[in-house]
Design an enzyme around this catalytic site. Structure first.
Site, PDB file in Angstrom:
ATOM      1  N   ASP A   1      15.740  56.794  85.793  1.00 10.36           N
ATOM      2  CA  ASP A   1      14.438  57.299  85.372  1.00 10.36           C
ATOM      3  C   ASP A   1      14.450  58.831  85.321  1.00 10.36           C
ATOM      4  O   ASP A   1      15.421  59.473  85.715  1.00 10.36           O
ATOM      5  CB  ASP A   1      13.357  56.795  86.333  1.00 10.36           C
ATOM      6  CG  ASP A   1      12.041  56.503  85.636  1.00 10.36           C
ATOM      7  OD1 ASP A   1      11.778  57.109  84.576  1.00 10.36           O
ATOM      8  OD2 ASP A   1      11.267  55.673  86.146  1.00 10.36           O
TER       9      ASP A   1
ATOM     10  N   ASP B   1       5.502  53.434  78.993  1.00 10.48           N
ATOM     11  CA  ASP B   1       5.716  52.144  79.635  1.00 10.48           C
ATOM     12  C   ASP B   1       4.863  51.074  78.951  1.00 10.48           C
ATOM     13  O   ASP B   1       3.716  51.316  78.571  1.00 10.48           O
ATOM     14  CB  ASP B   1       5.308  52.189  81.102  1.00 10.48           C
ATOM     15  CG  ASP B   1       6.283  52.989  81.957  1.00 10.48           C
ATOM     16  OD1 ASP B   1       7.270  53.523  81.422  1.00 10.48           O
ATOM     17  OD2 ASP B   1       6.046  53.060  83.175  1.00 10.48           O
TER      18      ASP B   1
END
Length: 425
Positions: free
Chosen positions: A159, A219
């Site tokens: 990430d 997301d």
């Protein structure tokens, strides 16, 4: 009556713009299960032992993926996302799993997943901390890469939280090199462009040389509006992102949320169809221990998976839109074409779309063989270029089909011009 703009984009898919990351992995889009959208950062194993982030959850997922046909269908990775580690590194500076929730440690979990014939993915972050506040890998790239290799991890989701955006490229490249130096084959899933787009257009040549797949946009949530926003972003940036995709490196529009709570069945079919057209990783985030049979059947649909995993390795993209329809096309091996017709209207009933409205239908000269895959499998037979065939598509649903030219010299769909034209209807 208002005018509708039909945007026609010819299907000219170039070869990938650069060489892929040279680790021999992700030659086809990755398939598996990832915990985040469904289970998020649930660490309360005292009151919710069946759904908290723990070794028990991943072992159960591995069991059900074998027992219920997921492995056979092609889903091979069981992936841990954020919230798995202890809040402190060990005395040697290594990441360690939370001892209460992962009493056996990650190596033991990897051994269990491997014993089922599956692979284990893990999560880390390029910055000082993960998005949920656990230890990040900044300053520990070599250490963490070797730790994951020692644990026999097969995939790393890396990430991009808590790092200055100007350092993203350096961080992702350094971890890529560190993973390769371990000598273990670890698929590398990046979020580099996602965190760079707010500031500048990312360098997709460098990204493809560094990562096996990469997130570009927000997301996914368990909602149709979220899925639509991902499709809209991808279509509006397709000239930039599509050429970077191909064997060894793929654009990642995020998880499949099929089998959860927020999508109707038609919308689930749309996500599955369009993720296959986009040659996207098929990483579902749901609970396969308790999933609707129709959702399971959709996710395990062999004909859709064959499109996803097609060996030609070309990403499809939107080729036309108008009258609340979108057409997405993907060239396939054996000179076939996959077509998705999405009905974006969210009112009324099924609406008809003439197959002759598919931009590449002009290559069906004199004929094409048509197979409908969604909403239900049906051989539509041989259709002439002048075919009057109508596809009926439910609101927010998708008709998915394959088209095979019947001629002595089948055309290459990608040989047409790559210019954009607009037709006012």
């Amino acid at each position: 009556m208002s005018k509708t703009v039909l945007l026609v984009v010819s299907l000219s898919l170039m070869s990938p713009a650069s060489e892929a990351l040279d680790n021999g992995l992700a030659l086809k889009p990755t398939m598996g299960w990832l915990h985040w959208e469904r289970f998020m950062c649930n660490t309360d194993c005292d009151t919710d032992p069946d759904n908290c982030i723990s070794e028990r959850l991943y072992m159960q997922m591995a069991d059900v993926m074998v027992k219920e046909g997921w492995k056979e269908a092609g889903y091979e990775y069981v992936c841990i996302d954020d919230c798995w580690p202890s809040l402190q590194r060990d005395a040697r500076g290594r990441l360690q799993a939370d001892p209460k929730r992962f009493p056996g440690g990650i190596k033991k979990l990897a051994d269990y997943v491997h014993s089922k014939g599956l692979k284990l993915g893990i999560y880390a972050d390029v910055g000082e901390k993960t998005c949920a506040g656990y230890p990040g890998s900044l300053g520990y790239y070599e250490t963490d890469a070797q730790t994951f290799a020692d644990w026999d991890v097969d995939l790393l989701k890396f990430d991009g939280c808590n790092l200055k955006w100007t350092l993203l490229g350096e961080g992702y490249i350094n971890m890529s090199k560190a993973l390769n130096r371990t000598g273990r084959s670890i698929l590398y899933s990046c979020e580099w462009p996602l965190y760079e787009w707010p500031f500048q257009k990312p360098n997709y040549t460098a990204i493809r040389e560094t990562c096996n797949h990469w997130r570009n946009f927000d997301d996914v949530f368990d909602s149709w509006s979220s899925v639509k926003s991902i499709l809209d972003w991808t279509a509006s940036h397709q000239d930039t992102v599509v050429p970077s995709a191909g064997p060894g490196g793929w654009n990642d529009p995020d998880m499949l949320v099929i089998g959860n709570f927020g999508l109707s069945h038609d919308q689930q079919e749309s996500q599955m169809a369009l993720w296959a057209i986009m040659a996207a990783p098929l990483l579902m985030s749901n609970d396969p221990r308790d999933i609707c049979p129709r959702s399971k059947e959709l996710l395990q649909n062999k004909r859709i998976i064959e499109i996803s995993q097609d060996p030609l390795g070309r990403q499809g993209y939107r080729t036309a839109k108008g009258n609340s329809f979108e057409v997405w096309e993907r060239p396939l091996s054996k000179k076939r074409l996959a077509v998705a017709v999405l009905n974006k209207q969210e009112i009324g009933g099924p609406r008809g779309f003439a197959i002759s409205g598919v931009p590449s239908w002009k290559f069906c000269d004199p004929q094409c063989n048509v197979t409908l895959i969604l909403p239900q499998y049906k051989e539509m037979g041989v259709q002439a270029k002048e075919s009057k065939l109508i596809l009926y598509v439910n609101p927010s649903g998708t008709a998915l089909l394959t088209v095979t030219p019947i001629s002595k010299d089948r055309p290459h769909w990608r040989k047409t011009s790559d210019k954009h034209n607009q037709i006012i209807l």
